[in-house]
Design a protein around this motif. Structure first.
Motif, PDB file in Angstrom:
ATOM      1  N   LYS A  84       0.825  -1.222   0.000  1.00  0.00           N
ATOM      2  CA  LYS A  84       0.000   0.000   0.000  1.00  0.00           C
ATOM      3  C   LYS A  84       0.855   1.265   0.000  1.00  0.00           C
ATOM      4  CE  LYS A  84      -3.839  -2.417   0.446  1.00  0.00           C
ATOM      5  NZ  LYS A  84      -3.974  -2.930  -0.914  1.00  0.00           N
ATOM      6  N   TRP A  85       1.415   1.561  -1.151  1.00  0.00           N
ATOM      7  CA  TRP A  85       2.235   2.766  -1.276  1.00  0.00           C
ATOM      8  C   TRP A  85       1.367   4.016  -1.416  1.00  0.00           C
ATOM      9  CZ3 TRP A  85       7.214   1.598  -0.560  1.00  0.00           C
ATOM     10  CH2 TRP A  85       7.642   0.298  -0.886  1.00  0.00           C
ATOM     11  N   SER A  86       1.855   5.106  -0.851  1.00  0.00           N
ATOM     12  CA  SER A  86       1.202   6.390  -1.058  1.00  0.00           C
ATOM     13  C   SER A  86       2.070   7.259  -1.946  1.00  0.00           C
ATOM     14  CB  SER A  86       1.016   7.111   0.278  1.00  0.00           C
ATOM     15  OG  SER A  86      -0.007   6.506   1.011  1.00  0.00           O
ATOM     16  N   PHE A  87       1.438   7.968  -2.866  1.00  0.00           N
ATOM     17  CA  PHE A  87       2.229   8.839  -3.726  1.00  0.00           C
ATOM     18  C   PHE A  87       1.630  10.243  -3.813  1.00  0.00           C
ATOM     19  CE2 PHE A  87      -0.193   9.001  -7.788  1.00  0.00           C
ATOM     20  CZ  PHE A  87      -1.110   7.978  -7.596  1.00  0.00           C
ATOM     21  N   ALA A  88       2.522  11.188  -4.143  1.00  0.00           N
ATOM     22  CA  ALA A  88       2.115  12.585  -4.327  1.00  0.00           C
ATOM     23  C   ALA A  88       2.479  12.999  -5.742  1.00  0.00           C
ATOM     24  CB  ALA A  88       2.836  13.475  -3.328  1.00  0.00           C
ATOM     25  N   VAL A  89       1.606  13.764  -6.386  1.00  0.00           N
ATOM     26  CA  VAL A  89       1.901  14.281  -7.719  1.00  0.00           C
ATOM     27  C   VAL A  89       2.222  15.770  -7.600  1.00  0.00           C
ATOM     28  CG1 VAL A  89       0.993  14.702 -10.037  1.00  0.00           C
ATOM     29  CG2 VAL A  89       0.429  12.567  -8.843  1.00  0.00           C
ATOM     30  N   VAL A  90       3.392  16.156  -8.092  1.00  0.00           N
ATOM     31  CA  VAL A  90       3.788  17.563  -8.056  1.00  0.00           C
ATOM     32  C   VAL A  90       3.687  18.115  -9.480  1.00  0.00           C
ATOM     33  CG1 VAL A  90       5.521  19.220  -7.305  1.00  0.00           C
ATOM     34  CG2 VAL A  90       5.411  16.948  -6.225  1.00  0.00           C
ATOM     35  N   LYS A 106      -4.972   2.930  -8.560  1.00  0.00           N
ATOM     36  CA  LYS A 106      -5.731   2.507  -7.402  1.00  0.00           C
ATOM     37  C   LYS A 106      -5.924   0.994  -7.410  1.00  0.00           C
ATOM     38  CE  LYS A 106      -9.520   4.541  -4.787  1.00  0.00           C
ATOM     39  NZ  LYS A 106     -10.672   5.454  -4.903  1.00  0.00           N
ATOM     40  N   ALA A 107      -6.246   0.464  -8.591  1.00  0.00           N
ATOM     41  CA  ALA A 107      -6.477  -0.974  -8.720  1.00  0.00           C
ATOM     42  C   ALA A 107      -5.224  -1.764  -8.343  1.00  0.00           C
ATOM     43  CB  ALA A 107      -6.908  -1.310 -10.149  1.00  0.00           C
ATOM     44  N   LEU A 108      -4.059  -1.140  -8.482  1.00  0.00           N
ATOM     45  CA  LEU A 108      -2.809  -1.811  -8.124  1.00  0.00           C
ATOM     46  C   LEU A 108      -2.421  -1.535  -6.665  1.00  0.00           C
ATOM     47  CD1 LEU A 108      -0.737  -1.173 -11.367  1.00  0.00           C
ATOM     48  CD2 LEU A 108      -1.420  -3.403 -10.495  1.00  0.00           C
ATOM     49  N   GLY A 109      -3.237  -0.762  -5.975  1.00  0.00           N
ATOM     50  CA  GLY A 109      -2.958  -0.524  -4.554  1.00  0.00           C
ATOM     51  C   GLY A 109      -2.178   0.758  -4.280  1.00  0.00           C
ATOM     52  N   PHE A 110      -2.011   1.605  -5.310  1.00  0.00           N
ATOM     53  CA  PHE A 110      -1.307   2.877  -5.091  1.00  0.00           C
ATOM     54  C   PHE A 110      -2.312   3.947  -4.691  1.00  0.00           C
ATOM     55  CE2 PHE A 110       1.424   0.597  -8.069  1.00  0.00           C
ATOM     56  CZ  PHE A 110       2.616   0.644  -7.381  1.00  0.00           C
ATOM     57  N   HIS A 111      -1.999   4.642  -3.624  1.00  0.00           N
ATOM     58  CA  HIS A 111      -2.928   5.623  -3.065  1.00  0.00           C
ATOM     59  C   HIS A 111      -2.431   7.042  -3.341  1.00  0.00           C
ATOM     60  CE1 HIS A 111      -5.522   7.738  -0.390  1.00  0.00           C
ATOM     61  NE2 HIS A 111      -4.525   8.092   0.408  1.00  0.00           N
ATOM     62  N   LEU A 112      -3.218   7.805  -4.081  1.00  0.00           N
ATOM     63  CA  LEU A 112      -2.891   9.215  -4.324  1.00  0.00           C
ATOM     64  C   LEU A 112      -3.181   9.989  -3.047  1.00  0.00           C
ATOM     65  CD1 LEU A 112      -2.193  11.634  -6.190  1.00  0.00           C
ATOM     66  CD2 LEU A 112      -4.631  11.757  -6.749  1.00  0.00           C
ATOM     67  N   ALA A 113      -2.113  10.448  -2.367  1.00  0.00           N
ATOM     68  CA  ALA A 113      -2.281  11.027  -1.032  1.00  0.00           C
ATOM     69  C   ALA A 113      -2.131  12.544  -1.022  1.00  0.00           C
ATOM     70  CB  ALA A 113      -1.272  10.397  -0.069  1.00  0.00           C
ATOM     71  N   ALA A 114      -1.531  13.113  -2.065  1.00  0.00           N
ATOM     72  CA  ALA A 114      -1.359  14.575  -2.088  1.00  0.00           C
ATOM     73  C   ALA A 114      -1.071  15.048  -3.507  1.00  0.00           C
ATOM     74  CB  ALA A 114      -0.222  14.996  -1.157  1.00  0.00           C
ATOM     75  N   MET A 115      -1.394  16.321  -3.751  1.00  0.00           N
ATOM     76  CA  MET A 115      -1.087  16.961  -5.035  1.00  0.00           C
ATOM     77  C   MET A 115      -0.579  18.359  -4.735  1.00  0.00           C
ATOM     78  SD  MET A 115      -4.472  15.919  -7.226  1.00  0.00           S
ATOM     79  CE  MET A 115      -5.579  16.392  -5.909  1.00  0.00           C
ATOM     80  N   ASN A 146       2.946  10.444   5.421  1.00  0.00           N
ATOM     81  CA  ASN A 146       3.802   9.273   5.249  1.00  0.00           C
ATOM     82  C   ASN A 146       3.861   8.815   3.783  1.00  0.00           C
ATOM     83  OD1 ASN A 146       5.541   7.393   6.206  1.00  0.00           O
ATOM     84  ND2 ASN A 146       3.959   6.046   7.058  1.00  0.00           N
ATOM     85  N   ILE A 147       4.143   9.753   2.897  1.00  0.00           N
ATOM     86  CA  ILE A 147       4.148   9.480   1.463  1.00  0.00           C
ATOM     87  C   ILE A 147       5.515   8.952   1.031  1.00  0.00           C
ATOM     88  CG2 ILE A 147       4.006  10.596  -0.813  1.00  0.00           C
ATOM     89  CD1 ILE A 147       1.849  12.463   0.517  1.00  0.00           C
ATOM     90  N   ASN A 148       5.523   7.821   0.292  1.00  0.00           N
ATOM     91  CA  ASN A 148       6.784   7.164  -0.084  1.00  0.00           C
ATOM     92  C   ASN A 148       7.284   7.555  -1.461  1.00  0.00           C
ATOM     93  OD1 ASN A 148       4.417   5.023   0.499  1.00  0.00           O
ATOM     94  ND2 ASN A 148       6.002   4.805   2.056  1.00  0.00           N
ATOM     95  N   ILE A 149       6.337   7.919  -2.334  1.00  0.00           N
ATOM     96  CA  ILE A 149       6.688   8.114  -3.741  1.00  0.00           C
ATOM     97  C   ILE A 149       6.259   9.508  -4.204  1.00  0.00           C
ATOM     98  CG2 ILE A 149       6.180   7.351  -6.123  1.00  0.00           C
ATOM     99  CD1 ILE A 149       5.828   4.497  -4.981  1.00  0.00           C
TER     100      ILE A 149
END
Lengths: 210, 210
Positions: A84-90, A106-115, A146-149
């Motif tokens: 369950k990775w969280s990612f942010a788009v800049v 999302k279907a792969l378990g990646f969570h968009l946590a911030a923009m 706690n965003i990893n990516i």
């Protein structure tokens, strides 16, 4: 155990396709799938599939096929999708906008946590329950959530500065869409995405075919 | 001559990066570049560069470096970028919108010649001098404008139908963003683009690093 496995980049790039196709097959009620059938659904030869999957274990039964649920779990583990990775788009320009609306993450378990963006017209927008924040808040929000990516979708001129801030904030991986190299410490993994490659490789093949 | 060259997909995928970086170096006034300097700019080892470029000819002078202009021309020819390809984007959703605004295609000589959608709100929009046309006009416009490449940016459920129409209209190559396999005659080349691969491979590497 995991660390002893050496898999080629080409194989790693095919694993998400296997994963997605197997999930779809599972939804259709399939419990066992042959490498022929899987190959047919993927447009990959059965030999390639057997070779790819043999690289990290014994997932099938000869003459029977692969156990779909088991193979999904195993590929998911190999790809780290069980984490369950969280990612942010800049950068919420055209490309960033497309990325934050892309459903397959999302279907792969990646969570968009911030923009994040610098444009006041973008800041404050709600996209699927996540708000676009000003770029000044990168460090604070990355740590807090706690965003990893970090995904870099800003123009080239700002890519390195954004990378520095993401690294400073503690991300471990960067997915870089800016058409330039970015420099990061060795502890951070960068995957560069270049949309020109797709068209250029088509051009290469067509030039040979005509 | 050209047909005898066998180059790995990984090398072909790196060529557009070489091409772009060399063009930028040329703009900076560089006439000669060493594999070390080129590698530094690309984030690729000099050994890899020498190996990639050796696969299709002798482009450098030992101890001196590569002649930038000559190498640009040669890589451009190998990639077929000297041919001025025209492409059409079908599906002007979030992803299609990002693609038609992506600037690097033009810099590589790819010409956006048409756009198609089914949505009446999209049809008639002018994006950089090209108008979004209704999907019914695919055959007519592809032929009229001599378009070689079709880009599929429609939902998965419509991807095969769009591919069939593109092939029927005479495109030779398809760049497919729909997350599914499409079936085309052998005479048509398909390059599948899957944005999930980037995040999944990051996940794979991070899972091993943590």
């Amino acid at each position: 155990m995991k660390d002893q496995i050496i898999i080629s980049k080409a194989t790693i790039d095919r694993l998400p396709l296997y994963y997605r196709t197997l999930r779809r097959s599972q939804e259709e009620g399939l419990e066992i799938i042959s490498s022929e059938e899987l190959g047919h659904r993927l447009g990959v030869t059965p030999e390639q599939i057997r070779k790819d999957l043999a690289a990290f274990g014994q997932f099938g039964k000869k003459g029977v096929g692969y156990f779909v649920r088991e193979l999904i779990r195993n590929i998911g583990e190999i790809l780290g999708l069980d984490r369950k990775w969280s990612f942010a788009v800049v950068g919420i320009g055209h490309l960033g906008w497309a990325l934050v609306h892309y459903r397959n993450f999302k279907a792969l378990g990646f969570h968009l946590a911030a923009m994040f963006d610098v444009n006041p017209e973008k800041i404050g927008q709600d996209i699927g329950g996540v708000i676009v924040d000003p770029i000044e808040r990168i460090e604070e929000i990355i740590k807090e959530r706690n965003i990893n990516i970090g995904v870099i979708a800003v123009p080239q001129s700002q890519a390195q500065a954004v990378a520095d801030r993401l690294v400073g904030a503690g991300v471990r991986g960067i997915w870089n869409f800016a058409p330039c190299k970015i420099n990061v410490p060795e502890s951070v993994k960068v995957v560069n995405e270049d949309l020109s490659v797709g068209l250029s490789s088509l051009s290469y093949y067509l030039g040979r075919m005509l």
